[in-house]
Design a protein around this motif. Sequence first.
Motif, PDB file in Angstrom:
ATOM      1  N   ALA A   5       0.736  -1.216  -0.128  1.00 23.71           N
ATOM      2  CA  ALA A   5       0.013  -0.147   0.127  1.00 23.71           C
ATOM      3  C   ALA A   5       0.952   1.232   0.031  1.00 23.71           C
ATOM      4  N   HIS A   6       2.070   1.223   0.164  1.00 28.66           N
ATOM      5  CA  HIS A   6       2.948   2.442   0.517  1.00 28.66           C
ATOM      6  C   HIS A   6       3.978   2.592  -0.780  1.00 28.66           C
ATOM      7  N   ARG A   7       3.727   1.666  -1.869  1.00 26.91           N
ATOM      8  CA  ARG A   7       4.782   1.782  -2.929  1.00 26.91           C
ATOM      9  C   ARG A   7       4.478   3.126  -3.685  1.00 26.91           C
ATOM     10  N   ASP A  14      -3.516   9.179   5.376  1.00 27.32           N
ATOM     11  CA  ASP A  14      -4.590   9.795   4.031  1.00 27.32           C
ATOM     12  C   ASP A  14      -5.235   8.540   3.377  1.00 27.32           C
ATOM     13  N   ALA A  15      -4.727   7.270   3.358  1.00 30.14           N
ATOM     14  CA  ALA A  15      -5.540   6.180   2.854  1.00 30.14           C
ATOM     15  C   ALA A  15      -6.682   6.044   3.672  1.00 30.14           C
ATOM     16  N   LEU A  16      -6.479   6.018   5.275  1.00 34.72           N
ATOM     17  CA  LEU A  16      -7.505   5.651   6.107  1.00 34.72           C
ATOM     18  C   LEU A  16      -8.627   6.738   5.915  1.00 34.72           C
ATOM     19  N   HIS A  17      -8.260   7.881   5.832  1.00 36.32           N
ATOM     20  CA  HIS A  17      -9.036   9.188   5.510  1.00 36.32           C
ATOM     21  C   HIS A  17     -10.249   8.996   4.391  1.00 36.32           C
ATOM     22  N   ALA A  18      -9.443   8.412   3.295  1.00 38.44           N
ATOM     23  CA  ALA A  18      -9.991   8.124   2.142  1.00 38.44           C
ATOM     24  C   ALA A  18     -11.102   6.829   2.255  1.00 38.44           C
ATOM     25  N   LEU A  19     -10.847   5.920   3.104  1.00 34.86           N
ATOM     26  CA  LEU A  19     -11.762   5.028   3.369  1.00 34.86           C
ATOM     27  C   LEU A  19     -12.865   5.501   4.263  1.00 34.86           C
ATOM     28  N   SER A  20     -12.625   6.136   5.152  1.00 33.34           N
ATOM     29  CA  SER A  20     -13.482   6.603   6.027  1.00 33.34           C
ATOM     30  C   SER A  20     -14.449   7.643   5.194  1.00 33.34           C
ATOM     31  N   GLY A  31     -11.337 -10.293  -5.643  1.00 31.01           N
ATOM     32  CA  GLY A  31     -11.474 -10.024  -4.275  1.00 31.01           C
ATOM     33  C   GLY A  31     -11.197  -8.604  -3.754  1.00 31.01           C
ATOM     34  N   MET A  32     -10.728  -7.897  -4.787  1.00 32.29           N
ATOM     35  CA  MET A  32     -10.339  -6.541  -4.263  1.00 32.29           C
ATOM     36  C   MET A  32     -11.371  -5.436  -4.768  1.00 32.29           C
ATOM     37  N   THR A  33     -11.694  -4.644  -3.761  1.00 32.52           N
ATOM     38  CA  THR A  33     -12.362  -3.356  -3.764  1.00 32.52           C
ATOM     39  C   THR A  33     -11.632  -2.197  -3.995  1.00 32.52           C
ATOM     40  N   MET A  34     -11.857  -1.422  -5.042  1.00 32.84           N
ATOM     41  CA  MET A  34     -11.125  -0.074  -4.971  1.00 32.84           C
ATOM     42  C   MET A  34     -11.879   1.096  -4.586  1.00 32.84           C
ATOM     43  N   VAL A  35     -11.594   1.705  -3.461  1.00 32.17           N
ATOM     44  CA  VAL A  35     -12.483   2.573  -2.880  1.00 32.17           C
ATOM     45  C   VAL A  35     -11.746   4.089  -3.307  1.00 32.17           C
ATOM     46  N   ILE A  36     -12.679   5.208  -3.825  1.00 32.79           N
ATOM     47  CA  ILE A  36     -12.322   6.493  -4.096  1.00 32.79           C
ATOM     48  C   ILE A  36     -12.635   7.243  -3.156  1.00 32.79           C
ATOM     49  N   ALA A  57      -7.791  -5.420   4.456  1.00 29.21           N
ATOM     50  CA  ALA A  57      -6.430  -4.855   4.454  1.00 29.21           C
ATOM     51  C   ALA A  57      -6.310  -3.949   3.270  1.00 29.21           C
ATOM     52  N   VAL A  58      -5.574  -2.848   3.470  1.00 26.77           N
ATOM     53  CA  VAL A  58      -5.132  -2.081   2.395  1.00 26.77           C
ATOM     54  C   VAL A  58      -3.968  -2.482   1.893  1.00 26.77           C
ATOM     55  N   VAL A  59      -4.117  -2.894   0.529  1.00 28.15           N
ATOM     56  CA  VAL A  59      -3.131  -3.576  -0.299  1.00 28.15           C
ATOM     57  C   VAL A  59      -2.608  -2.188  -1.429  1.00 28.15           C
ATOM     58  N   HIS A  60      -3.182  -1.282  -1.603  1.00 22.09           N
ATOM     59  CA  HIS A  60      -2.946  -0.363  -2.641  1.00 22.09           C
ATOM     60  C   HIS A  60      -3.474   1.131  -2.332  1.00 22.09           C
ATOM     61  N   ALA A  61      -2.724   2.000  -2.510  1.00 23.80           N
ATOM     62  CA  ALA A  61      -2.987   3.488  -2.270  1.00 23.80           C
ATOM     63  C   ALA A  61      -2.253   4.370  -3.165  1.00 23.80           C
ATOM     64  N   MET A  62      -2.857   5.257  -4.085  1.00 22.77           N
ATOM     65  CA  MET A  62      -2.321   6.117  -4.942  1.00 22.77           C
ATOM     66  C   MET A  62      -3.224   7.271  -5.277  1.00 22.77           C
ATOM     67  N   PRO A  63      -2.820   8.334  -5.930  1.00 20.60           N
ATOM     68  CA  PRO A  63      -3.800   9.099  -6.480  1.00 20.60           C
ATOM     69  C   PRO A  63      -4.703   8.692  -7.296  1.00 20.60           C
TER      70      PRO A  63
END
Length: 70
Positions: A5-7, A14-20, A31-36, A57-63
């Motif tokens: 997720a940090h790649r 910021d990633a957790l804020h986006a999820l919230s 099995g992956m959901t992309m959350v905007i 688990a968060v496995v990916h985060a980017m703009p």
Amino acid sequence: MLGSAHRHGVDGKDALHALSYSVRLFNVGEGMTMVIGPSTTGSLLEVGVVEWHGDLAVVHAMPARDKFLR
């Protein structure tokens, strides 16, 4: 958050804020959901979430890319 997720350099807060405060969800398969959602500064992020040993688990985060903003 898994290491992958940090790649792209997105801070965990910021990633957790986006999820919230998510505005859209996409099932992208395998099995992956992309959350905007917004980062703490308001820029939109895409955050990939999977089920991992019974938890999420968060496995990916980017703009957020254009394909998720249409």
